[in-house]
Design a protein around this motif. Structure first.
Motif: not given
Length: 467
Positions: A168-182
């Motif tokens: 997805g485009a920058s700033g939509l929450g991809k990184t948040h989900l990665l950290h949430a999974i971890g």
């Protein structure tokens, strides 16, 4: 050159890189970053001083991660980042392995929470930001599928969705989900080795490992291949890095064969990443691919209200929340940036901002939002394809024959001139090409326009259609 001059030079280089990345608005530089100074570089840690009256928690939340990434690029080595009040004790410590992330612990004041109890695997080893959890992620129609898939990975790592590929485009929450999974996996079993890393960090560490003698390369491989869960962000930056791709290919295979979970995030689908090894594309697509899109109005309001609750920003009214949600639509990151600016204004002025105050304080951001052109890259591609009597699929494809490459460069040039998209987003819209390709195409067309009257006529005609 004395030590103070060296540190001044280093800080200037970091700031130059930070500006070049374009992730921090001029407001952020003027209000916060310009008041920071580099006190010392210990070799493992950059100690940065801030004024006593500065709201350092906002620097931690919104600018520290970008400073960390710029420091890593300039130094070509990892550092921790520590903020200290001028002539006072250190305030907070961060890991340089973070990419687009915020600080994990607030400054210890009377109003802040006590530090969380340390787990067996320290944050600086996992690279995880403990503030990013499933509970703090606001789910909307734009993210429901991705959110559900992420939770499924936590419930049964490596059993169904391996790898999980989020784009997805920058700033939509991809990184948040990665950290949430971890974070969720470690919450269930803190004995598991969870590792979050960006592809840029992976690349830099790999380059450093192969440049050093001894066991550096062996240690590098051991670090990644012993992970039970590997979360790798911004995989689009593997583009054109052939040696790094080869190394990551073997890392991926080793983890997958051992039944380890892999989660990847990218600004675009794997097939659209420019010059990505076909073997990696195949492996990235063999699991589940999910997309994050721009949130709708209701979701944007929910995100802002959730942030207000977390920050205890009761000075921001529902009326202002709705105004922000209706007028700032391009990304969640911009939306949160607008809220934090108003929260800062409220804290400084000790007044509840009105909608008029919001307009005044956010006029530059609102101006940028309104100036986004209605024409899209696909619109421009269609106009150019019709002009040169080719197909849009040719423009986005891999063919480099002159009758295709030239129109493609014209389309990239026009997209750069007539849209508000970043170079990276434009490249992604042209079959996953990188920002360097867009720059090269634009310069090529600009040079030709100086002497090619036929091209001048074509570009002028296309520009008129766009207008």
């Amino acid at each position: 050159m004395n030590q103070q001059e060296k540190e001044g030079k280093l800080w200037a280089e970091i700031m130059e890189d930070l500006r070049a990345q374009g992730n921090v608005a001029s407001y952020g530089f003027e209000t916060y970053i310009s008041h920071l100074t580099l006190k010392s570089d210990t070799g493992t840690k950059l100690i940065i001083e801030h004024p006593a009256d500065m709201l350092v928690e906002w620097i931690e939340n919104f600018y520290a991660a970008d400073i960390l990434m710029s420091a890593t690029r300039v130094l070509k080595a990892a550092r921790e980042l520590e903020f200290v009040q001028a002539e006072a004790a250190p305030a907070v410590s961060l890991s340089a392995t973070h990419s687009e992330q915020v600080a994990t612990e607030p400054v210890q004041t009377k109003k802040t929470k006590k530090p969380k109890k340390a787990k067996k695997q320290p944050v600086h080893q996992s690279g995880l930001n403990t503030d990013f959890t499933f509970d703090s992620f606001v789910v909307g129609g734009n993210s429901e599928f991705a959110f559900t898939a992420a939770q499924a990975v936590v419930n049964a790592p490596s059993s169904m969705y391996n790898p999980l590929f989020i784009h997805g485009a920058s700033g939509l929450g991809k990184t948040h989900l990665l950290h949430a999974i971890g974070n969720a996996i470690r919450e269930k079993n803190d004995e598991l080795q969870v590792l979050y890393v960006t592809s840029e960090d992976f690349t830099n560490t790999y380059i450093e490992a192969i440049s050093r003698k001894g066991e550096a390369l062996s240690n590098f491989r051991s670090k990644y291949r012993k992970a039970d869960v590997l979360l790798i962000d911004d995989v689009q930056f593997l583009s054109q890095k052939d040696k790094t791709q080869e190394e990551f290919f073997h890392t991926f295979n080793a983890l997958f064969a051992s039944g380890k979970q892999i989660v990847l995030a990218s600004d675009c689908p794997a097939a659209e990443i420019s010059r990505l090894d076909d073997r990696l594309t195949s492996r990235f697509e063999q699991g589940l691919t999910v997309a994050l899109t721009v949130p709708d109005l209701e979701t944007r309001i929910a995100i802002l209200r959730n942030k207000r609750r977390l920050w205890k920003g009761d000075l921001i009214s529902d009326e202002v929340i709705e105004y922000l949600a209706r007028n700032i639509t391009r990304s969640v990151r911009r939306l949160e940036g607008a809220l934090i600016r108003l929260a800062t204004f409220a804290s400084f002025s000790q007044k509840k901002p009105s909608v008029m105050d919001a307009r005044m304080q956010l006029r530059d951001m609102l101006h940028e939002e309104k100036n986004v052109t209605s024409v899209s890259v696909p619109d421009i591609q269609k106009m150019v394809a019709d002009e040169f009597n080719i197909r849009v699929t040719d423009i986005n494809g891999r063919r480099r024959t002159a009758n295709i490459a030239h129109p493609r460069q014209v389309a990239m040039y026009l997209a750069r001139k007539h849209t508000d998209l970043s170079l990276q987003d434009i490249g992604a819209a042209f079959g996953g090409r990188d920002h360097g390709t867009v720059i090269h195409a634009s310069k090529t067309i600009e040079e030709k326009l100086g002497s090619d009257s036929q091209l001048q006529e074509i570009v002028s005609r296309l520009a008129a259609q766009i207008a």
